[in-house]
Scaffold this motif. Structure first.
Motif, PDB file in Angstrom:
ATOM      1  N   GLU A 286       0.810  -1.216   0.000  1.00  0.00           N
ATOM      2  CA  GLU A 286       0.000   0.000   0.000  1.00  0.00           C
ATOM      3  C   GLU A 286       0.843   1.266   0.000  1.00  0.00           C
ATOM      4  O   GLU A 286       0.513   2.239   0.663  1.00  0.00           O
ATOM      5  CB  GLU A 286      -0.916   0.003   1.229  1.00  0.00           C
ATOM      6  N   GLY A 287       1.908   1.239  -0.726  1.00  0.00           N
ATOM      7  CA  GLY A 287       2.760   2.414  -0.710  1.00  0.00           C
ATOM      8  C   GLY A 287       3.674   2.475  -1.908  1.00  0.00           C
ATOM      9  O   GLY A 287       3.366   1.942  -2.970  1.00  0.00           O
TER      10      GLY A 287
ATOM     11  N   CYS B  14       6.751   7.130  -6.019  1.00  0.00           N
ATOM     12  CA  CYS B  14       5.295   7.177  -5.896  1.00  0.00           C
ATOM     13  C   CYS B  14       4.629   6.247  -6.911  1.00  0.00           C
ATOM     14  O   CYS B  14       5.009   6.220  -8.075  1.00  0.00           O
ATOM     15  CB  CYS B  14       4.810   8.607  -6.113  1.00  0.00           C
TER      16      CYS B  14
ATOM     17  N   CYS C 299       0.957   5.941  -6.343  1.00  0.00           N
ATOM     18  CA  CYS C 299      -0.453   6.320  -6.215  1.00  0.00           C
ATOM     19  C   CYS C 299      -0.805   7.548  -7.055  1.00  0.00           C
ATOM     20  O   CYS C 299      -1.966   7.859  -7.234  1.00  0.00           O
ATOM     21  CB  CYS C 299      -0.798   6.594  -4.749  1.00  0.00           C
TER      22      CYS C 299
ATOM     23  N   ARG D  36      -0.501  10.623  -6.285  1.00  0.00           N
ATOM     24  CA  ARG D  36      -0.988  11.754  -5.493  1.00  0.00           C
ATOM     25  C   ARG D  36       0.147  12.650  -5.010  1.00  0.00           C
ATOM     26  O   ARG D  36      -0.108  13.719  -4.475  1.00  0.00           O
ATOM     27  CB  ARG D  36      -1.746  11.250  -4.264  1.00  0.00           C
ATOM     28  N   SER D  37       1.375  12.211  -5.168  1.00  0.00           N
ATOM     29  CA  SER D  37       2.531  12.936  -4.649  1.00  0.00           C
ATOM     30  C   SER D  37       2.698  14.303  -5.317  1.00  0.00           C
ATOM     31  O   SER D  37       2.552  14.435  -6.526  1.00  0.00           O
ATOM     32  CB  SER D  37       3.798  12.119  -4.864  1.00  0.00           C
TER      33      SER D  37
ATOM     34  N   CYS E 251       7.886   9.700  -3.571  1.00  0.00           N
ATOM     35  CA  CYS E 251       6.747   9.565  -2.667  1.00  0.00           C
ATOM     36  C   CYS E 251       6.831  10.644  -1.586  1.00  0.00           C
ATOM     37  O   CYS E 251       7.891  10.902  -1.035  1.00  0.00           O
ATOM     38  CB  CYS E 251       6.777   8.188  -2.012  1.00  0.00           C
TER      39      CYS E 251
ATOM     40  N   SER F 124       1.521  10.831   0.438  1.00  0.00           N
ATOM     41  CA  SER F 124       0.143  11.220   0.153  1.00  0.00           C
ATOM     42  C   SER F 124      -0.790  10.015   0.095  1.00  0.00           C
ATOM     43  O   SER F 124      -2.005  10.166   0.229  1.00  0.00           O
ATOM     44  CB  SER F 124       0.054  11.963  -1.182  1.00  0.00           C
ATOM     45  N   HIS F 125      -0.240   8.814  -0.076  1.00  0.00           N
ATOM     46  CA  HIS F 125      -1.057   7.604  -0.145  1.00  0.00           C
ATOM     47  C   HIS F 125      -1.637   7.214   1.217  1.00  0.00           C
ATOM     48  O   HIS F 125      -2.584   6.459   1.286  1.00  0.00           O
ATOM     49  CB  HIS F 125      -0.226   6.432  -0.683  1.00  0.00           C
TER      50      HIS F 125
END
Length: 76
Positions: free
Chosen positions: A27-28, A56, A58, A60-61, A67, A70-71
């Motif tokens: 999850e990252g 990153c 996701c 969202r960074s 990263c 933000s995840h």
């Protein structure tokens, strides 16, 4: 090739003695061991000299391609 010329090193030369470790987390980010040079989608190159670099996945960074956590879910 001219006589005495040295062939260019491959762009992504693998080191048999110590391969680069890439860890995919559930999850990252993707964790890459050692200094790394990243080619972004726009063709720009970004370098990190950290012992471990978090990339990153996701999207969202605000520091992409790195990263910025933000995840993570925000709890108050």
């Amino acid at each position: 090739m001219r006589a005495g010329a040295v062939p260019a090193a491959p762009r992504y030369a693998a080191t048999a003695a110590q391969p680069t470790r890439v860890t995919v987390t559930d999850e990252g980010p993707v964790l890459v061991a050692g200094p790394v040079e990243i080619e972004c989608a726009d063709g720009s190159l970004v370098r990190s000299d950290r012992a471990v670099t978090a990339l990153c996945t996701c999207r969202r960074s605000r520091r992409a391609p790195f990263c910025d956590t933000s995840h993570r879910r925000r709890e108050r």
